[in-house]
Design a protein around this motif. Structure first.
Motif, PDB file in Angstrom:
ATOM      1  N   ALA A 141       0.823  -1.210   0.000  1.00  0.00           N
ATOM      2  CA  ALA A 141       0.000   0.000   0.000  1.00  0.00           C
ATOM      3  C   ALA A 141       0.854   1.256   0.000  1.00  0.00           C
ATOM      4  O   ALA A 141       0.518   2.250  -0.649  1.00  0.00           O
ATOM      5  CB  ALA A 141      -0.931  -0.013   1.211  1.00  0.00           C
ATOM      6  N   PHE A 142       1.962   1.227   0.724  1.00  0.00           N
ATOM      7  CA  PHE A 142       2.829   2.401   0.774  1.00  0.00           C
ATOM      8  C   PHE A 142       3.440   2.693  -0.588  1.00  0.00           C
ATOM      9  O   PHE A 142       3.440   3.842  -1.052  1.00  0.00           O
ATOM     10  CB  PHE A 142       3.938   2.184   1.812  1.00  0.00           C
ATOM     11  N   LEU A 143       3.972   1.664  -1.238  1.00  0.00           N
ATOM     12  CA  LEU A 143       4.610   1.887  -2.530  1.00  0.00           C
ATOM     13  C   LEU A 143       3.585   2.249  -3.601  1.00  0.00           C
ATOM     14  O   LEU A 143       3.876   2.997  -4.524  1.00  0.00           O
ATOM     15  CB  LEU A 143       5.419   0.662  -2.942  1.00  0.00           C
ATOM     16  N   GLN A 144       2.379   1.715  -3.500  1.00  0.00           N
ATOM     17  CA  GLN A 144       1.320   2.109  -4.424  1.00  0.00           C
ATOM     18  C   GLN A 144       0.972   3.583  -4.229  1.00  0.00           C
ATOM     19  O   GLN A 144       0.780   4.320  -5.195  1.00  0.00           O
ATOM     20  CB  GLN A 144       0.086   1.237  -4.212  1.00  0.00           C
ATOM     21  N   TYR A 673       3.072  -7.514   9.613  1.00  0.00           N
ATOM     22  CA  TYR A 673       1.959  -8.309  10.135  1.00  0.00           C
ATOM     23  C   TYR A 673       0.983  -8.546   8.989  1.00  0.00           C
ATOM     24  O   TYR A 673       0.502  -7.602   8.363  1.00  0.00           O
ATOM     25  CB  TYR A 673       1.257  -7.570  11.277  1.00  0.00           C
ATOM     26  N   HIS A 674       0.687  -9.820   8.700  1.00  0.00           N
ATOM     27  CA  HIS A 674      -0.226 -10.183   7.626  1.00  0.00           C
ATOM     28  C   HIS A 674      -1.279 -11.136   8.162  1.00  0.00           C
ATOM     29  O   HIS A 674      -0.954 -12.192   8.704  1.00  0.00           O
ATOM     30  CB  HIS A 674       0.521 -10.858   6.475  1.00  0.00           C
ATOM     31  N   SER A 675      -2.531 -10.751   8.004  1.00  0.00           N
ATOM     32  CA  SER A 675      -3.646 -11.641   8.310  1.00  0.00           C
ATOM     33  C   SER A 675      -4.668 -11.464   7.192  1.00  0.00           C
ATOM     34  O   SER A 675      -4.527 -10.557   6.361  1.00  0.00           O
ATOM     35  CB  SER A 675      -4.257 -11.288   9.671  1.00  0.00           C
ATOM     36  N   PRO A 676      -5.685 -12.294   7.126  1.00  0.00           N
ATOM     37  CA  PRO A 676      -6.665 -12.135   6.048  1.00  0.00           C
ATOM     38  C   PRO A 676      -7.302 -10.750   6.000  1.00  0.00           C
ATOM     39  O   PRO A 676      -7.706 -10.295   4.938  1.00  0.00           O
ATOM     40  CB  PRO A 676      -7.709 -13.219   6.381  1.00  0.00           C
ATOM     41  N   LYS A 677      -7.393 -10.073   7.155  1.00  0.00           N
ATOM     42  CA  LYS A 677      -8.045  -8.767   7.172  1.00  0.00           C
ATOM     43  C   LYS A 677      -7.088  -7.592   7.299  1.00  0.00           C
ATOM     44  O   LYS A 677      -7.379  -6.492   6.843  1.00  0.00           O
ATOM     45  CB  LYS A 677      -9.063  -8.714   8.321  1.00  0.00           C
ATOM     46  N   ILE A 678      -5.947  -7.803   7.918  1.00  0.00           N
ATOM     47  CA  ILE A 678      -5.045  -6.686   8.212  1.00  0.00           C
ATOM     48  C   ILE A 678      -3.655  -6.972   7.644  1.00  0.00           C
ATOM     49  O   ILE A 678      -3.125  -8.074   7.799  1.00  0.00           O
ATOM     50  CB  ILE A 678      -4.941  -6.436   9.738  1.00  0.00           C
ATOM     51  N   LYS A 679      -3.074  -5.951   6.991  1.00  0.00           N
ATOM     52  CA  LYS A 679      -1.699  -6.003   6.531  1.00  0.00           C
ATOM     53  C   LYS A 679      -0.998  -4.743   7.021  1.00  0.00           C
ATOM     54  O   LYS A 679      -1.441  -3.628   6.743  1.00  0.00           O
ATOM     55  CB  LYS A 679      -1.632  -6.081   5.006  1.00  0.00           C
ATOM     56  N   ILE A 680       0.102  -4.946   7.730  1.00  0.00           N
ATOM     57  CA  ILE A 680       0.844  -3.815   8.286  1.00  0.00           C
ATOM     58  C   ILE A 680       2.319  -3.990   7.977  1.00  0.00           C
ATOM     59  O   ILE A 680       2.862  -5.093   8.098  1.00  0.00           O
ATOM     60  CB  ILE A 680       0.667  -3.710   9.822  1.00  0.00           C
ATOM     61  N   ARG A 681       2.945  -2.917   7.562  1.00  0.00           N
ATOM     62  CA  ARG A 681       4.421  -2.875   7.454  1.00  0.00           C
ATOM     63  C   ARG A 681       4.898  -1.555   8.021  1.00  0.00           C
ATOM     64  O   ARG A 681       4.449  -0.491   7.604  1.00  0.00           O
ATOM     65  CB  ARG A 681       4.894  -3.007   6.017  1.00  0.00           C
ATOM     66  N   GLU A 732       8.492   4.594   7.487  1.00  0.00           N
ATOM     67  CA  GLU A 732       7.385   4.356   6.565  1.00  0.00           C
ATOM     68  C   GLU A 732       6.329   3.501   7.259  1.00  0.00           C
ATOM     69  O   GLU A 732       6.650   2.642   8.096  1.00  0.00           O
ATOM     70  CB  GLU A 732       7.860   3.620   5.315  1.00  0.00           C
ATOM     71  N   LEU A 733       5.073   3.725   6.883  1.00  0.00           N
ATOM     72  CA  LEU A 733       3.976   2.912   7.386  1.00  0.00           C
ATOM     73  C   LEU A 733       3.073   2.523   6.228  1.00  0.00           C
ATOM     74  O   LEU A 733       2.659   3.376   5.432  1.00  0.00           O
ATOM     75  CB  LEU A 733       3.156   3.678   8.429  1.00  0.00           C
ATOM     76  N   SER A 734       2.794   1.236   6.134  1.00  0.00           N
ATOM     77  CA  SER A 734       1.834   0.719   5.164  1.00  0.00           C
ATOM     78  C   SER A 734       0.787  -0.077   5.922  1.00  0.00           C
ATOM     79  O   SER A 734       1.123  -1.028   6.637  1.00  0.00           O
ATOM     80  CB  SER A 734       2.540  -0.177   4.140  1.00  0.00           C
ATOM     81  N   PHE A 735      -0.485   0.309   5.778  1.00  0.00           N
ATOM     82  CA  PHE A 735      -1.554  -0.323   6.548  1.00  0.00           C
ATOM     83  C   PHE A 735      -2.754  -0.575   5.645  1.00  0.00           C
ATOM     84  O   PHE A 735      -3.197   0.323   4.914  1.00  0.00           O
ATOM     85  CB  PHE A 735      -1.958   0.581   7.718  1.00  0.00           C
ATOM     86  N   GLU A 736      -3.276  -1.802   5.667  1.00  0.00           N
ATOM     87  CA  GLU A 736      -4.493  -2.153   4.947  1.00  0.00           C
ATOM     88  C   GLU A 736      -5.433  -2.882   5.893  1.00  0.00           C
ATOM     89  O   GLU A 736      -4.995  -3.759   6.651  1.00  0.00           O
ATOM     90  CB  GLU A 736      -4.191  -3.079   3.764  1.00  0.00           C
ATOM     91  N   THR A 746      -7.007   1.957   3.477  1.00  0.00           N
ATOM     92  CA  THR A 746      -5.539   1.948   3.512  1.00  0.00           C
ATOM     93  C   THR A 746      -5.035   3.229   4.163  1.00  0.00           C
ATOM     94  O   THR A 746      -5.678   4.280   4.087  1.00  0.00           O
ATOM     95  CB  THR A 746      -4.946   1.842   2.097  1.00  0.00           C
ATOM     96  N   LEU A 747      -3.890   3.110   4.778  1.00  0.00           N
ATOM     97  CA  LEU A 747      -3.203   4.255   5.359  1.00  0.00           C
ATOM     98  C   LEU A 747      -1.724   4.123   5.031  1.00  0.00           C
ATOM     99  O   LEU A 747      -1.122   3.080   5.281  1.00  0.00           O
ATOM    100  CB  LEU A 747      -3.407   4.309   6.878  1.00  0.00           C
ATOM    101  N   SER A 748      -1.161   5.157   4.466  1.00  0.00           N
ATOM    102  CA  SER A 748       0.265   5.167   4.143  1.00  0.00           C
ATOM    103  C   SER A 748       0.879   6.451   4.678  1.00  0.00           C
ATOM    104  O   SER A 748       0.254   7.524   4.609  1.00  0.00           O
ATOM    105  CB  SER A 748       0.485   5.090   2.628  1.00  0.00           C
ATOM    106  N   ALA A 749       2.084   6.330   5.212  1.00  0.00           N
ATOM    107  CA  ALA A 749       2.751   7.503   5.767  1.00  0.00           C
ATOM    108  C   ALA A 749       4.254   7.403   5.532  1.00  0.00           C
ATOM    109  O   ALA A 749       4.829   6.318   5.629  1.00  0.00           O
ATOM    110  CB  ALA A 749       2.461   7.631   7.268  1.00  0.00           C
ATOM    111  N   ALA A 750       4.842   8.539   5.221  1.00  0.00           N
ATOM    112  CA  ALA A 750       6.300   8.640   5.062  1.00  0.00           C
ATOM    113  C   ALA A 750       6.770   9.842   5.855  1.00  0.00           C
ATOM    114  O   ALA A 750       6.273  10.960   5.651  1.00  0.00           O
ATOM    115  CB  ALA A 750       6.664   8.794   3.589  1.00  0.00           C
ATOM    116  N   TYR A 751       7.692   9.609   6.748  1.00  0.00           N
ATOM    117  CA  TYR A 751       8.271  10.703   7.534  1.00  0.00           C
ATOM    118  C   TYR A 751       9.778  10.668   7.341  1.00  0.00           C
ATOM    119  O   TYR A 751      10.431   9.682   7.688  1.00  0.00           O
ATOM    120  CB  TYR A 751       7.935  10.562   9.013  1.00  0.00           C
ATOM    121  N   GLY A 752      10.325  11.706   6.731  1.00  0.00           N
ATOM    122  CA  GLY A 752      11.749  11.721   6.445  1.00  0.00           C
ATOM    123  C   GLY A 752      12.418  13.017   6.862  1.00  0.00           C
ATOM    124  O   GLY A 752      11.771  14.068   6.991  1.00  0.00           O
ATOM    125  N   ASN A 753      13.705  12.924   7.065  1.00  0.00           N
ATOM    126  CA  ASN A 753      14.546  14.104   7.305  1.00  0.00           C
ATOM    127  C   ASN A 753      15.776  13.946   6.427  1.00  0.00           C
ATOM    128  O   ASN A 753      16.695  13.192   6.750  1.00  0.00           O
ATOM    129  CB  ASN A 753      14.935  14.209   8.782  1.00  0.00           C
TER     130      ASN A 753
END
Length: 945
Positions: A141-144, A673-681, A732-736, A746-753
């Motif tokens: 989700a993040f890369l998409q 974390y991968h389950s049938p309903k939730i995917k998190i990176r 980075e955060l990728s959440f589905e 979906t939720l995607s976040a990028a925090y950089g410096n």
């Protein structure tokens, strides 16, 4: 010691495999809708070299000598991947039964591989570069979000240029030797045939190459792996092009062992989103495979994607206020039609032959040779003894009379008298003629014909004062490589490869159009005598259309890269180790004897040699079937790009003083974390790039004392930065979350410096010194105090929230809300040197150059945050055995205007000049900005036969 290490690696590269007891997996793969068997589906065990293709009946029988739990991947173009967990035990036959694959028509997106935006076809500038092409193959989700929602704002994953990622075609590296980046124009219009991709993120292991800190994208075009059938697609858009059509046919493997794929496309646009940006491109592709036996197969791939794209200008705030954000100064009307003076044309055909050798069930050797040739041209207007044709030339704008008129450029005394009456006249004149005047240039290149009464009866060609030319690059690249993949034991695999590349890059100035004139003088009008000659061996040439002039040279390069990699897979832990070694040499060959550098421009330069190595490793700990953590790190040295190795390659053979290998270190940690309903990176990363080099050219006022350049403080100079370090830290955060069977969020976040981490050394080269015989042409300006300034040209923070509804009747809708912030302008290094504060005449510090005033003038501009609403939707039908898919997207639906990048102009080369220009309130040489697209749409209709 290093050479002994390489000898050991190469011996392992050609190591011997060992017999193992095997588990046999078998099954039948079918289409989930039609229930028909699917041929040539790729069946493979993840992180191994074990692969198999299904037969015409959809059957497969995969032999594996790996024990324990494994992941079995089913992959076919046009279908969603199927990943199964299987248990492997020796001497067992595991029947997986019937395995249905779902088609991915409803996932049809604007560009599966490359979305060509203006940034991709603009001048080579890292601050405007897109890396979206490296993201398309991932379902994360993040890369998409990075590719499709943030890419329009020039977001870069982890703040890295594409030179830090490896782009590969059938195992062959495709990054250009010249600048280390892929040439995106070579891939446009090939969407339907470049869907078979593998993608590794960051320092993760790749079966094909050592890779870079951004990741590796491998594209396969083996004809037998394509889904049999015909696909037609038609598109409409208001971004880069207006219309697109693509047709593709794949034959599948026949009984004689032949398979082929052909594709052709056309993209056309009279005008893109920005004014005067026409687009015209074709694409042709062929892949033919001959299966020689069960062990050997040959595949030929060829493609040709010529494109022509009108560029759009970066503009100052003054110009934008007088016009609008879509204004483009590069075009004008000619005979009632818009003509753009700055057009990028790319024609680089590629030919590749691959040999696939399945030595045994555990060992594959894939080898290839590649030849790519063609040309890249960037056109612009050249002029002599005439005024600039640029409608935004600073003397034509109101600010010239409110910020520069009356300026004492000789002593930099600070005296200044604005002329508001003349400024208003300039404003009226600009608004009446805001574009290039082609008619006036044609008239300037012709002489009037007078009759006996002195009346003008016509015009005849004469010496051209204005011409249209191209900065041309004609590259010829030959490459050969070989990749070996071995299943050593049930828990370990070996990957290795070696690639040789040879480049001959002919770079020259090519005259396209005399604009009604008869000839153009091949001289530099800023100099006199021999110094004005482009080529002393052919002085005072009168060049015409199709001639080379100005500069003419070859860049020669040879590279050898080798890598080895060992992967180990166990029930709870996986880990890998990789090594690389490379040799690089560069050389310039001057074809002209330049009048400014008569002894150092003609013939071959010294060879510049670089030797480099790299190490990387990582491990995964599988907490449970749903959770895992992954850590990886990489350290490598890298040769500087060919582009940045020579100080002024257009004129002489001089190598950048103090140039060194780049030194790169990177580390990251991931929780998945991968389950049938939730995917998190979640990912945290750290990258340090040291010793980069950057060369640029500009005209500077008040940069030298009077003795340095013909009693003039101004000069056209080249600026070289060395020992520039960059530090990138972020998360980075990728959440589905599958809320229900039809709704997903979906939720995607990028925090950089992303900052500069050093004060680079600045050297300035003034060709005028060489022209008057001075031995010193390069001047040391000391350090530029750039440390802790932000890296420019991309948002350093980005957030996206998406909601998607998929109806069981094969239609879907999606909405994404995006917020991007912390994007900064590209600052002028010379303005951050100690010399900037000194009067070039007296050598004393300007009295007004206080610390407080400097902090105001030199504060890095931060662009306003961006909020973008993107909408997508689609529908697919099955009609008489044919599939029809419709995809629609609206980006920036609220039509928000925003800056995507910009740069400070370096023309004000001392404190007083900059202070006076800024203090006027209407600076002539204020920053220039790039703007993003407003509301845009894309509609695609695809038919599968």
């Amino acid at each position: 010691m290093r050479r002994n290490y390489m000898l050991v690696c190469l011996l392992l590269f050609f190591g011997v495999t060992f017999a193992q007891d095997e588990t046999i997996f078998k099954g039948i793969v079918i289409d989930a809708k039609t229930q028909n068997p699917l041929e040539n589906v790729v069946i493979s065990i993840q992180n191994s070299a074990i692969t198999q293709l299904t037969t015409t009946e959809g059957k497969f029988e995969l032999h594996a000598a790996i024990k324990g739990e494994q992941l079995l991947l089913l992959h076919s173009q046009g279908y969603k991947d199927l990943l199964l967990k299987v248990n492997s035990n020796p001497d067992q036959i595991v029947d997986l039964g019937i395995l249905p694959l779902e088609d991915n028509f409803s996932d049809d997106v604007p560009a599966t591989l490359i979305t060509l935006l203006d940034a991709d076809l603009s001048d080579d500038n890292s601050s405007t570069e897109m890396t979206s092409g490296l993201l398309q193959s991932s379902k994360d989700a993040f890369l998409q979000a990075s590719a499709f929602n943030w890419g329009q704002a020039r977001f870069r994953v982890r703040g890295l240029d594409s030179e830090n990622g490896a782009m590969m075609l059938n195992g062959m590296i495709m990054n250009k030797i010249y600048d280390g980046r892929p040439q995106w124009s070579n891939w446009g219009g090939l969407n339907d045939v470049l869907r078979n991709q593998e993608f590794s993120v960051g320092a993760a292991a790749s079966n094909y190459t050592f890779g870079g800190i951004l990741g590796t994208q491998q594209i396969a075009t083996r004809a037998s792996t394509y889904r049999k059938g015909t696909r037609l697609s038609f598109s409409a858009s208001n971004t880069t092009y207006n219309w697109r059509g693509i047709g593709t046919y794949a034959s599948g493997m026949n009984s004689s062992g032949w398979a082929y794929v052909i594709s052709a496309g056309k993209r056309l646009g009279n005008e893109g989103y920005f004014d005067g940006t026409s687009f015209d491109a074709e694409s042709f592709f062929i892949s033919v495979e001959k299966k020689l036996s069960n062990k050997h197969s040959l595949n030929f791939t060829g493609f040709y994607t010529p494109s022509s794209k009108g560029k759009n200008s970066a503009n100052t705030e003054e110009v934008i206020q007088l016009t609008n954000e879509k204004y483009n100064s590069y075009w004008g009307f000619q005979n009632g039609e818009k003509r753009n003076a700055r057009v990028k044309k790319v024609e680089e055909p590629l030919l590749m032959l691959n040999h696939y050798f399945r030595i045994n069930e555990k060992t594959n050797l894939n080898s290839s040779i590649m030849y790519q040739f063609g040309k890249i041209g960037n056109s612009t207007i050249d002029y002599q003894n005439a005024n600039s044709p640029d409608p935004t030339y600073y003397r034509k704008l109101p600010s010239y009379y409110t910020s520069l008129y009356g300026k004492d450029k000789g002593e930099f005394s600070g005296d200044f008298t604005p002329d508001y009456i003349s400024a208003e006249k300039n404003k009226e004149s600009f608004l009446e003629n805001p574009q290039i005047n082609w008619e006036e240039m044609y008239k300037a290149n012709q002489q009037p014909i007078l009759n006996s009464d002195g009346v003008i009866t016509g015009y005849q060609p004469s010496q051209s004062h204005y011409v249209l030319y191209e900065d041309r690059t004609d590259d010829k690249t030959f490459a050969a490589n070989s990749n070996l993949n071995i299943q050593i034991t049930e828990n370990s695999t070996f990957d290795g490869g070696i690639v040789f590349r040879n480049l001959k890059s002919h770079q020259f100035q090519y005259l396209l159009d005399l604009l009604g004139g008869e000839y153009f003088e091949d001289i530099d009008a800023f100099y006199v005598g021999d110094q004005a000659q482009s080529d002393l061996q052919n002085p005072n040439r009168q060049v015409k259309k199709g001639d080379t002039y100005g500069y003419n040279y070859n860049l020669l390069a040879n590279t050898i890269d080798a890598f080895t990699q060992f992967k180990f897979n166990y029930r709870k832990i996986d880990f890998y180790l990789g090594q690389s070694y490379s040799i690089t040499n560069y050389q310039r060959q001057g074809l002209y004897q330049n009048g400014i550098y008569p002894t150092s421009s003609l013939g071959k330069s010294q060879k510049v040699n670089f030797e480099n190595f790299g190490f990387k490793g990582g491990f995964t700990y599988k907490i449970s079937g749903k959770q895992s953590v992954f850590f990886s790190g990489m350290h490598l040295t890298r040769a500087p790009s060919l582009r940045n190795t020579f100080a002024n390659s257009r004129l002489n053979n001089s190598v950048v003083d103090g140039i060194e290998n780049e030194n790169i270190s990177s580390a990251e940690g991931n929780y998945v974390y991968h389950s049938p309903k939730i995917k998190i990176r979640t990912t945290a990363y750290y990258t340090l790039i040291k010793n980069t080099t950057k060369t640029s050219f500009f005209y500077a006022e008040g940069i030298f004392d009077r003795g340095a350049s013909y009693n003039n403080t101004d000069a056209f100079v080249s600026q070289t930065l060395t020992h520039l370090d960059k530090k990138n830290i972020g998360a980075e955060l990728s959440f589905e979350y599958q809320i229900s069977s039809t709704i997903k969020t979906t939720l995607s976040a990028a925090y950089g410096n992303y900052t500069y981490n050093s004060n680079p050394d600045v050297s300035i080269t003034n060709d005028a010194n060489a022209a008057k015989g001075d031995t010193q042409t390069t001047f040391d300006f000391g350090e530029s105090f750039l440390k802790n300034y932000k890296q420019p040209g991309m948002p350093q923070q980005a957030y996206s929230v998406g909601l998607e509804y998929r109806d069981p009747k094969y239609w879907w809708l999606g909405v994404n809300i995006n917020y991007l912030t912390e994007s900064y302008i590209d600052v002028s290094p010379i303005a951050r040197t100690a010399r900037f504060y000194k009067n070039p005449i007296s050598g004393l510090v300007f009295p007004e150059a206080t610390e407080d005033r400097a902090s105001v003038l030199l504060k890095q501009e931060r662009f306003d945050p961006i909020s973008l609403l993107n909408l997508t939707g689609g529908k697919s039908w099955r009609l008489s055995g044919k599939y029809v898919g419709l995809f629609v997207s609206v980006n920036n639906a609220l039509d928000v205007s925003y800056k995507t990048g910009g740069f400070e102009q370096a023309r004000n080369a001392n404190f007083r000049a900059l202070n006076q220009d800024i203090s006027s309130g209407t600076p002539s040489f204020g920053p220039k900005y790039f703007y993003g697209y407003g509301r845009t749409y894309f509609v695609n209709l695809a038919i599968s036969l």
